[in-house]
Design a protein around this motif. Structure first.
Motif, PDB file in Angstrom:
ATOM      1  N   UNK A 158       0.833  -1.195   0.000  1.00 14.16           N
ATOM      2  CA  UNK A 158       0.000   0.000   0.000  1.00 14.16           C
ATOM      3  C   UNK A 158       0.866   1.244   0.000  1.00 14.16           C
ATOM      4  N   UNK A 159       0.451   2.205  -0.794  1.00 11.40           N
ATOM      5  CA  UNK A 159       1.186   3.460  -0.901  1.00 11.40           C
ATOM      6  C   UNK A 159       0.504   4.554  -0.105  1.00 11.40           C
ATOM      7  N   UNK A 160       1.295   5.418   0.474  1.00  8.71           N
ATOM      8  CA  UNK A 160       0.755   6.611   1.120  1.00  8.71           C
ATOM      9  C   UNK A 160       1.613   7.793   0.683  1.00  8.71           C
ATOM     10  N   UNK A 161       1.053   8.951   0.771  1.00  7.05           N
ATOM     11  CA  UNK A 161       1.780  10.133   0.341  1.00  7.05           C
ATOM     12  C   UNK A 161       1.378  10.580  -1.048  1.00  7.05           C
ATOM     13  N   UNK A 162       1.144   9.608  -1.908  1.00  6.42           N
ATOM     14  CA  UNK A 162       0.648   9.878  -3.244  1.00  6.42           C
ATOM     15  C   UNK A 162       0.254   8.547  -3.855  1.00  6.42           C
ATOM     16  N   UNK A 163      -0.382   8.592  -5.009  1.00  3.00           N
ATOM     17  CA  UNK A 163      -0.742   7.348  -5.681  1.00  3.00           C
ATOM     18  C   UNK A 163       0.487   6.778  -6.385  1.00  3.00           C
ATOM     19  N   UNK A 164       0.309   5.585  -6.911  1.00  5.24           N
ATOM     20  CA  UNK A 164       1.387   4.925  -7.635  1.00  5.24           C
ATOM     21  C   UNK A 164       1.284   5.153  -9.140  1.00  5.24           C
ATOM     22  N   UNK A 165       0.437   6.082  -9.544  1.00 10.27           N
ATOM     23  CA  UNK A 165       0.301   6.398 -10.957  1.00 10.27           C
ATOM     24  C   UNK A 165       1.644   6.870 -11.511  1.00 10.27           C
ATOM     25  N   UNK A 166       2.034   6.282 -12.637  1.00 10.11           N
ATOM     26  CA  UNK A 166       3.305   6.651 -13.255  1.00 10.11           C
ATOM     27  C   UNK A 166       4.461   5.771 -12.847  1.00 10.11           C
ATOM     28  N   UNK A 167       4.262   4.953 -11.833  1.00  6.44           N
ATOM     29  CA  UNK A 167       5.342   4.092 -11.341  1.00  6.44           C
ATOM     30  C   UNK A 167       5.169   2.659 -11.819  1.00  6.44           C
ATOM     31  N   UNK A 168       6.253   2.090 -12.315  1.00  2.60           N
ATOM     32  CA  UNK A 168       6.300   0.659 -12.476  1.00  2.60           C
ATOM     33  C   UNK A 168       6.546   0.067 -11.102  1.00  2.60           C
ATOM     34  N   UNK A 169       5.899  -1.045 -10.811  1.00  3.40           N
ATOM     35  CA  UNK A 169       5.987  -1.638  -9.478  1.00  3.40           C
ATOM     36  C   UNK A 169       6.506  -3.060  -9.576  1.00  3.40           C
ATOM     37  N   UNK A 170       7.164  -3.507  -8.533  1.00  2.00           N
ATOM     38  CA  UNK A 170       7.689  -4.866  -8.533  1.00  2.00           C
ATOM     39  C   UNK A 170       7.801  -5.395  -7.118  1.00  2.00           C
ATOM     40  N   UNK A 171       7.848  -6.693  -7.046  1.00  2.37           N
ATOM     41  CA  UNK A 171       8.148  -7.407  -5.813  1.00  2.37           C
ATOM     42  C   UNK A 171       9.520  -8.057  -5.968  1.00  2.37           C
ATOM     43  N   UNK A 172      10.321  -7.903  -4.937  1.00  2.00           N
ATOM     44  CA  UNK A 172      11.617  -8.566  -4.836  1.00  2.00           C
ATOM     45  C   UNK A 172      11.605  -9.380  -3.551  1.00  2.00           C
ATOM     46  N   UNK A 173      12.557 -10.283  -3.436  1.00  2.00           N
ATOM     47  CA  UNK A 173      12.696 -11.024  -2.187  1.00  2.00           C
ATOM     48  C   UNK A 173      14.163 -11.183  -1.842  1.00  2.00           C
ATOM     49  N   UNK A 174      14.397 -11.384  -0.564  1.00  2.00           N
ATOM     50  CA  UNK A 174      15.783 -11.440  -0.091  1.00  2.00           C
ATOM     51  C   UNK A 174      15.895 -12.464   1.024  1.00  2.00           C
ATOM     52  N   UNK A 175      16.932 -13.263   0.954  1.00  2.00           N
ATOM     53  CA  UNK A 175      17.260 -14.196   2.037  1.00  2.00           C
ATOM     54  C   UNK A 175      18.638 -13.814   2.558  1.00  2.00           C
ATOM     55  N   UNK A 176      18.934 -14.127   3.816  1.00  2.00           N
ATOM     56  CA  UNK A 176      20.243 -13.764   4.392  1.00  2.00           C
ATOM     57  C   UNK A 176      21.392 -14.295   3.556  1.00  2.00           C
ATOM     58  N   UNK A 177      22.357 -13.438   3.285  1.00  2.00           N
ATOM     59  CA  UNK A 177      23.544 -13.853   2.550  1.00  2.00           C
ATOM     60  C   UNK A 177      23.416 -13.761   1.045  1.00  2.00           C
ATOM     61  N   UNK A 178      22.228 -13.419   0.576  1.00  2.00           N
ATOM     62  CA  UNK A 178      22.027 -13.287  -0.868  1.00  2.00           C
ATOM     63  C   UNK A 178      21.486 -11.907  -1.182  1.00  2.00           C
TER      64      UNK A 178
END
Length: 124
Positions: free
Chosen positions: A23-43
């Motif tokens: 969820x975004x606050x402050x402004x909308x996400x219009x104009x932004x490409x969005x993505x999900x990333x993930x991270x594990x320890x050491x990588x």
């Protein structure tokens, strides 16, 4: 300034499902490409899925194709990641990012705003 807050993480069993929200606050996400990333320890942070500003174009890492879907609401304040057929190797902290590119690059450096992450743990 865009603030992103992820939610929906938790514990799931092998083969189960979870839905993450960003969820975004402050402004909308219009104009932004969005993505999900993930991270594990050491990588490093790994690209999982992305969606263009229009929502018409999505892309996925090979490791999640056919199992995860990404979407965004019409008001462009929330991005979702539906995760099905979860595997233990999906265990990670999941982050959403916003790119000033209307596309959704798979490169971490293309994203200017990040949430603090939500933990996903998949038991075998």
């Amino acid at each position: 300034q865009v603030e992103l807050v992820e939610s929906g993480g938790g514990l799931a069993q092998y083969g189960g499902s979870l839905e993450l929200s960003c969820a975004a606050s402050g402004r909308t996400l219009a104009g932004y490409g969005m993505a999900w990333f993930r991270e594990v320890p050491g990588k490093g942070r790994e690209f999982v899925a992305g969606i263009s500003d229009s929502g018409e174009t999505t892309r996925f890492a090979d490791s999640v194709k056919g199992r995860f879907t990404i979407s965004r609401d019409n008001a462009k304040v929330t991005v979702f990641l539906q995760m099905n057929s979860l595997k233990p190797e999906d265990t990670a902290v999941y982050y959403c990012g916003a790119s000033t590119s209307g596309l959704s690059p798979s490169i971490v450096g293309a994203y200017v705003y990040w949430g603090k992450g939500t933990q996903v743990t998949v038991s075998s």
